[in-house]
Design a protein around this motif. Structure first.
Motif, PDB file in Angstrom:
ATOM      1  N   ALA A   1      84.373  29.829   2.789  1.00 23.63           N
ATOM      2  CA  ALA A   1      84.231  31.274   3.401  1.00 23.63           C
ATOM      3  C   ALA A   1      83.312  31.749   4.599  1.00 23.63           C
ATOM      4  CB  ALA A   1      83.292  32.035   2.104  1.00 23.63           C
ATOM      5  N   LYS A   2      82.162  30.533   4.793  1.00 23.70           N
ATOM      6  CA  LYS A   2      81.424  30.626   5.837  1.00 23.70           C
ATOM      7  C   LYS A   2      82.273  30.268   7.061  1.00 23.70           C
ATOM      8  CE  LYS A   2      77.667  30.374   8.165  1.00 23.70           C
ATOM      9  NZ  LYS A   2      76.911  31.831   8.420  1.00 23.70           N
TER      10      LYS A   2
ATOM     11  N   ALA B   1      83.854  33.269   8.122  1.00 24.83           N
ATOM     12  CA  ALA B   1      82.947  34.404   9.010  1.00 24.83           C
ATOM     13  C   ALA B   1      82.732  34.017  10.218  1.00 24.83           C
ATOM     14  CB  ALA B   1      81.734  34.444   7.730  1.00 24.83           C
TER      15      ALA B   1
ATOM     16  N   ARG C   1      86.184  39.456   7.957  1.00 27.81           N
ATOM     17  CA  ARG C   1      85.368  40.155   7.254  1.00 27.81           C
ATOM     18  C   ARG C   1      85.249  39.794   5.760  1.00 27.81           C
ATOM     19  NH1 ARG C   1      87.358  46.069   9.554  1.00 27.81           N
ATOM     20  NH2 ARG C   1      86.597  45.745  11.824  1.00 27.81           N
ATOM     21  N   ARG C   2      84.422  40.435   4.931  1.00 26.17           N
ATOM     22  CA  ARG C   2      84.154  40.060   3.762  1.00 26.17           C
ATOM     23  C   ARG C   2      85.580  39.540   2.634  1.00 26.17           C
ATOM     24  NH1 ARG C   2      79.911  40.695   0.534  1.00 26.17           N
ATOM     25  NH2 ARG C   2      78.638  40.234   2.661  1.00 26.17           N
ATOM     26  N   ARG C   3      86.461  40.555   2.836  1.00 22.20           N
ATOM     27  CA  ARG C   3      87.698  40.397   2.325  1.00 22.20           C
ATOM     28  C   ARG C   3      88.302  39.057   2.670  1.00 22.20           C
ATOM     29  NH1 ARG C   3      93.156  44.308   2.294  1.00 22.20           N
ATOM     30  NH2 ARG C   3      94.371  42.920   0.719  1.00 22.20           N
TER      31      ARG C   3
ATOM     32  N   GLN D   1      86.960  36.533   4.029  1.00 21.82           N
ATOM     33  CA  GLN D   1      86.173  35.569   3.332  1.00 21.82           C
ATOM     34  C   GLN D   1      86.472  35.076   2.129  1.00 21.82           C
ATOM     35  OE1 GLN D   1      81.871  36.317   4.515  1.00 21.82           O
ATOM     36  NE2 GLN D   1      82.649  37.409   6.327  1.00 21.82           N
ATOM     37  N   LEU D   2      86.542  36.066   1.251  1.00 23.27           N
ATOM     38  CA  LEU D   2      86.889  35.927  -0.113  1.00 23.27           C
ATOM     39  C   LEU D   2      88.237  35.497  -0.537  1.00 23.27           C
ATOM     40  CD1 LEU D   2      85.350  39.273  -1.637  1.00 23.27           C
ATOM     41  CD2 LEU D   2      84.395  37.166  -2.077  1.00 23.27           C
TER      42      LEU D   2
ATOM     43  N   SER E   1      89.594  33.302   1.671  1.00 26.99           N
ATOM     44  CA  SER E   1      89.504  31.921   1.981  1.00 26.99           C
ATOM     45  C   SER E   1      88.707  30.970   0.931  1.00 26.99           C
ATOM     46  CB  SER E   1      88.569  31.811   3.342  1.00 26.99           C
ATOM     47  OG  SER E   1      89.264  32.496   4.363  1.00 26.99           O
TER      48      SER E   1
END
Length: 203
Positions: free
Chosen positions: A70-71, A74, A79-81, A83-84, A86
């Motif tokens: 997730a990092k 980023a 974006r957050r979606r 990252q989730l 991943s």
């Protein structure tokens, strides 16, 4: 949590025995691997709980891979979606799920690969010497864990030559490379002194 719930259901794997025994005979290298995983195995085996502390290390490495995935997303601008997604992809990946069932060099190697990739992406974004030194630190620790991470380091170097030559005109990447070699040097010297043994010698 599922892995932790069944961590003690299956007994010792022969490789886990091997890592513990080699860790009890400290050296800067062994015929088939650098010293870091055997050291961790020896420390974990000294704790109560039999094989469970080693399995907890394996599970922690897998969890670290999920977070680092997730990092990395980023750092690449996701974006957050994304990252989730991943993190979920790594969570469901059979290679990571299997590696967290037993303690060994595979799981710890996967963690260090991702750590190097995240640190390198961050260093390219920031362009600071401390950021590059962090990448070098992770690469050096990775080389003290398993030689396969050298392929990643070479790939990063080629990538910089092809796509980011401007970065090579700064001291950061060179200092990172020097730090990685410094950390890996005890194992390199051990291999040189012992005639560059490999896994075939163990068989």
């Amino acid at each position: 949590m599922v892995h932790l719930a069944v961590a003690a259901r299956y007994g010792w794997h022969r490789d886990e025995f091997y890592y513990v025994i080699t860790g009890r005979h400290p050296a800067w290298g062994y015929v088939d691997q650098p010293p870091l995983t055997p050291v961790l195995a020896r420390l974990a085996a000294a704790l109560p709980g039999g094989v469970v502390p080693l399995r907890v290390l394996a599970i922690a490495a897998a969890a670290g891979c999920v977070l680092l995935a997730a990092k990395l997303a980023a750092e690449l601008g996701a974006r957050r979606r994304a990252q989730l997604i991943s993190a979920a992809a790594v969570t469901a990946c059979p290679a990571y799920v299997a590696a967290s069932a037993l303690f060994g060099t595979t799981g710890t190697d996967q963690l260090r690969w991702l750590a190097v990739m995240v640190a390198t992406a961050r260093a390219l974004r920031l362009g600071t010497i401390p950021a590059w030194l962090l990448a070098g630190l992770f690469a050096g620790l990775g080389l003290e864990n398993k030689d396969t991470i050298a392929a990643l380091v070479i790939g990063i170097a080629l990538g910089l030559v092809i796509t980011r030559r401007a970065a090579l005109r700064t001291p950061g990447p060179w200092l990172a490379a020097a730090l990685a070699l410094l950390i890996a040097s005890p194992n390199i010297r051990w291999n040189a002194a012992d005639g560059w043994p490999d896994g075939r010698a163990a068989r």
